[in-house]
Design an enzyme around this catalytic site. Sequence first.
Site, PDB file in Angstrom:
ATOM      1  N   GLY A 239     -17.326  -3.572 -23.435  1.00  0.00           N
ATOM      2  CA  GLY A 239     -16.753  -2.348 -22.884  1.00  0.00           C
ATOM      3  C   GLY A 239     -15.259  -2.289 -22.685  1.00  0.00           C
ATOM      4  O   GLY A 239     -14.716  -1.192 -22.496  1.00  0.00           O
ATOM      5  N   GLY A 286     -16.996  -6.032 -28.150  1.00  0.00           N
ATOM      6  CA  GLY A 286     -16.965  -5.605 -29.542  1.00  0.00           C
ATOM      7  C   GLY A 286     -15.577  -5.080 -29.878  1.00  0.00           C
ATOM      8  O   GLY A 286     -14.760  -5.745 -30.507  1.00  0.00           O
ATOM      9  N   ARG A 287     -15.300  -3.876 -29.365  1.00  0.00           N
ATOM     10  CA  ARG A 287     -14.040  -3.203 -29.669  1.00  0.00           C
ATOM     11  C   ARG A 287     -12.808  -4.059 -29.353  1.00  0.00           C
ATOM     12  O   ARG A 287     -11.852  -4.094 -30.127  1.00  0.00           O
ATOM     13  CB  ARG A 287     -13.970  -1.900 -28.860  1.00  0.00           C
ATOM     14  CG  ARG A 287     -12.836  -0.970 -29.232  1.00  0.00           C
ATOM     15  CD  ARG A 287     -12.748   0.188 -28.226  1.00  0.00           C
ATOM     16  NE  ARG A 287     -14.026   0.797 -27.957  1.00  0.00           N
ATOM     17  CZ  ARG A 287     -14.529   1.820 -28.661  1.00  0.00           C
ATOM     18  NH1 ARG A 287     -13.841   2.353 -29.633  1.00  0.00           N
ATOM     19  NH2 ARG A 287     -15.714   2.302 -28.359  1.00  0.00           N
ATOM     20  N   ARG A 323     -15.281   8.239 -36.076  1.00  0.00           N
ATOM     21  CA  ARG A 323     -14.996   8.388 -34.648  1.00  0.00           C
ATOM     22  C   ARG A 323     -14.410   9.746 -34.278  1.00  0.00           C
ATOM     23  O   ARG A 323     -14.835  10.336 -33.279  1.00  0.00           O
ATOM     24  CB  ARG A 323     -14.106   7.249 -34.138  1.00  0.00           C
ATOM     25  CG  ARG A 323     -14.759   5.859 -34.262  1.00  0.00           C
ATOM     26  CD  ARG A 323     -13.950   4.776 -33.550  1.00  0.00           C
ATOM     27  NE  ARG A 323     -13.962   4.971 -32.114  1.00  0.00           N
ATOM     28  CZ  ARG A 323     -12.939   5.393 -31.400  1.00  0.00           C
ATOM     29  NH1 ARG A 323     -11.780   5.628 -31.975  1.00  0.00           N
ATOM     30  NH2 ARG A 323     -13.056   5.566 -30.110  1.00  0.00           N
ATOM     31  N   CYS A 353     -17.054  18.145 -47.562  1.00  0.00           N
ATOM     32  CA  CYS A 353     -17.366  19.555 -47.353  1.00  0.00           C
ATOM     33  C   CYS A 353     -18.009  19.780 -45.989  1.00  0.00           C
ATOM     34  O   CYS A 353     -19.209  20.077 -45.885  1.00  0.00           O
ATOM     35  CB  CYS A 353     -18.264  20.041 -48.478  1.00  0.00           C
ATOM     36  SG  CYS A 353     -17.421  19.886 -50.044  1.00  0.00           S
ATOM     37  N   GLU A 354     -17.238  19.574 -44.940  1.00  0.00           N
ATOM     38  CA  GLU A 354     -17.651  19.808 -43.554  1.00  0.00           C
ATOM     39  C   GLU A 354     -16.382  20.141 -42.783  1.00  0.00           C
ATOM     40  O   GLU A 354     -15.377  19.447 -42.940  1.00  0.00           O
ATOM     41  CB  GLU A 354     -18.207  18.524 -42.897  1.00  0.00           C
ATOM     42  CG  GLU A 354     -19.477  17.965 -43.461  1.00  0.00           C
ATOM     43  CD  GLU A 354     -20.721  18.681 -42.996  1.00  0.00           C
ATOM     44  OE1 GLU A 354     -20.657  19.467 -42.032  1.00  0.00           O
ATOM     45  OE2 GLU A 354     -21.760  18.458 -43.627  1.00  0.00           O
ATOM     46  N   TYR A 381     -15.957   0.028 -35.082  1.00  0.00           N
ATOM     47  CA  TYR A 381     -16.728   1.259 -35.281  1.00  0.00           C
ATOM     48  C   TYR A 381     -16.111   2.118 -36.385  1.00  0.00           C
ATOM     49  O   TYR A 381     -16.138   3.352 -36.314  1.00  0.00           O
ATOM     50  CB  TYR A 381     -16.882   2.034 -33.949  1.00  0.00           C
ATOM     51  CG  TYR A 381     -17.445   1.154 -32.858  1.00  0.00           C
ATOM     52  CD1 TYR A 381     -18.770   0.730 -32.917  1.00  0.00           C
ATOM     53  CD2 TYR A 381     -16.647   0.690 -31.802  1.00  0.00           C
ATOM     54  CE1 TYR A 381     -19.284  -0.112 -31.943  1.00  0.00           C
ATOM     55  CE2 TYR A 381     -17.159  -0.157 -30.827  1.00  0.00           C
ATOM     56  CZ  TYR A 381     -18.486  -0.550 -30.909  1.00  0.00           C
ATOM     57  OH  TYR A 381     -18.999  -1.385 -29.956  1.00  0.00           O
TER      58      TYR A 381
HETATM   59  C1  LIG Z   1     -21.900  -1.708 -28.227  1.00  0.00           C
HETATM   60  C2  LIG Z   1     -22.318  -2.738 -27.259  1.00  0.00           C
HETATM   61  C3  LIG Z   1     -21.420  -3.718 -26.836  1.00  0.00           C
HETATM   62  C4  LIG Z   1     -19.974  -3.730 -27.253  1.00  0.00           C
HETATM   63  O1  LIG Z   1     -19.247  -2.688 -26.661  1.00  0.00           O
HETATM   64  P1  LIG Z   1     -17.660  -2.610 -26.816  1.00  0.00           P
HETATM   65  O2  LIG Z   1     -17.294  -1.418 -26.035  1.00  0.00           O
HETATM   66  O3  LIG Z   1     -17.372  -2.461 -28.270  1.00  0.00           O
HETATM   67  O4  LIG Z   1     -17.098  -3.874 -26.254  1.00  0.00           O
HETATM   68  C5  LIG Z   1     -21.887  -4.701 -25.985  1.00  0.00           C
HETATM   69  N1  LIG Z   1     -23.174  -4.719 -25.559  1.00  0.00           N
HETATM   70  C6  LIG Z   1     -24.071  -3.778 -25.948  1.00  0.00           C
HETATM   71  C7  LIG Z   1     -25.448  -3.855 -25.438  1.00  0.00           C
HETATM   72  C8  LIG Z   1     -23.678  -2.768 -26.798  1.00  0.00           C
HETATM   73  O5  LIG Z   1     -24.551  -1.827 -27.155  1.00  0.00           O
END
Ligand SMILES: *Cc1c(COP(=O)(O)O)cnc(C)c1O
Length: 425
Positions: A239, A286-287, A323, A353-354, A381
Amino acid sequence: MSQFSYQDGVLHAEGVSLAAIAAEHGTPTYVYSKAALLGNFASYADACRGRDALVCYAMKANSNLAILDLLARQGAGFDIVSGGELQRVLAAGGDPRKVIFSGVGKSVDEMRLALSHDILCFNVESIPELHRLNDVAGAMGKTARISLRVNPNVDPKTHPYIATGLKASKFGVAFDDALDTYRAAAALPHIDVAGIDCHIGSQLLDDQPLLEALDRLIELIDRLGDEGITLHHLDMGGGIGIDYREAGEAAPVPVGDYLGRVFARIDAWRAERYAGRPIKVIFEPGRSIVGDTGVLLTRVEFIKHGEEKNFCIVDAAMNDMARPALYQAWMDMQPVAQTAAESKTYDIVGPICESGDWLARDRDLAVEAGDLLVMHSAGAYGMTMASNYNTRGRAAEIIVDGATTHVIRRRETPAELYALESLIN
Ligand SMILES: *Cc1c(COP(=O)(O)O)cnc(C)c1O
């Protein structure tokens, strides 16, 4: 320090000119910096040093095998959301015993695959899932380690599409149902109750909501302990946001500061109330691992002056980067080289075409047809959400390492896009 900088007026990824990459490999192309990737992972790894902690990269952000391999070599585990992602981890040489499996709809086949590779933990999101997992594990003669994804009902103050921990969310088990669900799990013969997790949302700039969620998880761990259910790990989810460079947007909390505050709270709680018992801390970023490590490189096809707006039509589109269309996300777009063109306000749009096919709106740019642009912070993403809409092959992916470029995914050809289809006779 950004690994994307202008050198002699041309934007470079580390030591390589993006103009040279476009000339050799074409556009649209995702270009990643290896140094940026390793640097981001190191922010987590450094903050975890000397602790019982594991960083499980949430690979849905970017699942290219080369990226998984680089992170696995640094000791990363992986947070997966499908059996396909587990197969990617295995193909990249990652360790399945550092894999945690998230998601609300795990199939029987996916559970079997994950159990056969002895993954670290299933992050279970409902009672029916618990029963299915117990049955599948029992039939295989195995025990499944689980954590319950608890919905702490904390407002992450982010876009509603990426807020996941509120009461109305499809994710997780409601906070008030968590104790009962743990009791049910503890009574199942093929389930090993191992931990607790949450994931409250994405692109969080402030860690306050995460720390509130942590407090709620700790409260549950204490209550479970009173009933003799001992947990061995606490998983904070992902997150942490990145800087998309939108004017007026707050800077994201530095990863080291956030992890420091998490560990400080956990240490204080263990000393006061948890009798110093060990607990492993897991993060699922992730991000914040991949987001700012990549750009999407695109070429301007046409400049078009509409009645009310100027359009800069580029060869990248919503199928390459969803995104903006999906979340109205603001992504920074800049020219690769300065040109003599007059600056105007443009909507930067793709050829699909959107009407939803836009990448950026109302941007002041000095561009002309044939120029190159980049979309910054496109590493998360981006490619993983790409589609073949309009029979567009997905973009190539390249990693730059110093002065060297590696193609880590070549561009798809149209013939590959219909290779799995057949005519009826
Ligand atoms: C998508 C996701 C993450 C990663 O989230 P980020 O915001 O990209 O860090 C971690 N845990 C779960 C369960 C997710 O679905």
